[in-house]
Write a protein that holds these residues in place. Sequence first.
Motif, PDB file in Angstrom:
ATOM      1  N   VAL A  49       0.871  -1.180   0.000  1.00  0.00           N
ATOM      2  CA  VAL A  49       0.000   0.000   0.000  1.00  0.00           C
ATOM      3  C   VAL A  49       0.903   1.223   0.000  1.00  0.00           C
ATOM      4  CG1 VAL A  49      -1.869   1.222   1.164  1.00  0.00           C
ATOM      5  CG2 VAL A  49      -1.719  -1.275   1.324  1.00  0.00           C
ATOM      6  N   ILE A  94      -1.298  -1.467  -4.285  1.00  0.00           N
ATOM      7  CA  ILE A  94      -2.363  -0.473  -4.152  1.00  0.00           C
ATOM      8  C   ILE A  94      -1.708   0.883  -3.944  1.00  0.00           C
ATOM      9  CG2 ILE A  94      -4.352   0.310  -2.814  1.00  0.00           C
ATOM     10  CD1 ILE A  94      -4.719  -2.633  -1.908  1.00  0.00           C
ATOM     11  N   ILE A 130      -2.302   4.928  -3.330  1.00  0.00           N
ATOM     12  CA  ILE A 130      -3.316   5.859  -2.836  1.00  0.00           C
ATOM     13  C   ILE A 130      -2.858   7.258  -3.218  1.00  0.00           C
ATOM     14  CG2 ILE A 130      -4.655   6.634  -0.853  1.00  0.00           C
ATOM     15  CD1 ILE A 130      -3.813   4.073   0.579  1.00  0.00           C
ATOM     16  N   ILE A 152      -6.100   4.018  -6.160  1.00  0.00           N
ATOM     17  CA  ILE A 152      -7.260   4.538  -5.455  1.00  0.00           C
ATOM     18  C   ILE A 152      -7.006   6.001  -5.139  1.00  0.00           C
ATOM     19  CG2 ILE A 152      -8.658   4.351  -3.348  1.00  0.00           C
ATOM     20  CD1 ILE A 152      -7.873   1.377  -3.261  1.00  0.00           C
ATOM     21  N   THR A 175     -12.725   7.012   1.802  1.00  0.00           N
ATOM     22  CA  THR A 175     -11.559   6.348   1.215  1.00  0.00           C
ATOM     23  C   THR A 175     -10.862   5.477   2.245  1.00  0.00           C
ATOM     24  OG1 THR A 175     -11.258   8.186  -0.327  1.00  0.00           O
ATOM     25  CG2 THR A 175      -9.410   6.677  -0.062  1.00  0.00           C
ATOM     26  N   VAL A 188     -10.362   1.501   1.737  1.00  0.00           N
ATOM     27  CA  VAL A 188      -9.049   0.862   1.720  1.00  0.00           C
ATOM     28  C   VAL A 188      -8.966  -0.237   2.771  1.00  0.00           C
ATOM     29  CG1 VAL A 188      -6.590   1.237   2.179  1.00  0.00           C
ATOM     30  CG2 VAL A 188      -7.838   2.834   0.714  1.00  0.00           C
TER      31      VAL A 188
END
Length: 382
Positions: free
Chosen positions: A82, A251, A253, A334, A356, A360
């Motif tokens: 992440v 992922i 962000i 994202i 968000t 997540v």
Amino acid sequence: MLRSIMLFCVLATPLTTLHAQTNDATVDMLKKLSDAPGPPGAEEPVRAIMYPVMKQNSSSIKFDGLGSVIAQQGSAGPRIMVDAHMDELGGMVRRVTPNGFLTMQMLGGWLDQALVDQRWIILGSKGPVHGVTGIRDIHVVPADERTRVYPRDSLMLDIGAKNAAEAAAMGIEPGDPVVPDAPFMVLNGTDNYLGKAWDDRIGCAVLLAAMQRTKGTNVGNQIFYVATTQEEIGLRGARTAAQLVKPDIGIAIEGGIVGDTPGSRPEETQAKLGGGPGIFLYDSSALANRKLVAQVKKVAAERKIPLQYDLVQGYGDDSAEMQVSNGGVPTINIVVPVRYTHAHNGIVNRKDFDQTVDFVVALLQSLTQSTVNDLRDFTPSN
């Protein structure tokens, strides 16, 4: 240089206390992250905010060679990376002129029209120095020049120095980092927050909030929360961090782009401020994995979280580096919608941020071993 950047945190206190602390821990965190200076390669003040929270909520923590912070939760199962980047658009001093002005090397994707008549902070060896990119007076500019955009190479930082010696006495020299001077504020009592560097401090805030909530809730995976460096000049920290993490799923962000302001065209972007988190189905640097997109949609529907879809030209993000690491990795970007990215002043919405974080966390909790195995299985169906 490192000493001067850390000194900023002490000497710049009056700048960051223009708006008093609130009783809302999230607002206070967003303010600290937005106000912190951190252009590419000079992310120390941001890292000083991120590191203690990441360390407190992880089982181990380390750095890559570019200064990205890698914090781990869980010790077995698929490796989920992440990512949010700490750096912001900025610049660095290129030259000090004999009459005390500074020329500037821009770092990141600036529009030339966003640079004129703006306030800046130079992180000099003796602490922060304030400057402004001046503009010619309308009384002397010829009529045919009044609507022209000033090219960046024509701009100079005015720090009030009369000559190069005075600039040197302020602690200024070539290579000093430069950041926008744009303090955080809650915008007129609304749920919208005005500040600089939402690309990607809003992502950093989501990362911190998410890892606080996933601590101790492991579903059989390993989550590597990574705060990267130097995204704005080529996704460099994501590349080196991914080499260490070796993710199975990636992922990113990020701060998204909205199309709800006057002058926006529908084909540029479809997202709206206050419309909830978004995902990029396409950008110039990466294609989202289709099976991971389906998983994302499924999780959002189950949790009744609104999800905005976007395809954006001229955009790059850290998911591109994760995607091509470790032999190929299913990735998704994202985003929290942001108005006016890549400029001094941007706006984010509190509901978008909260949703968000919820999204997540739910997505991470869905990434069990069997789910990840399916996402990484490309065997044709009969």
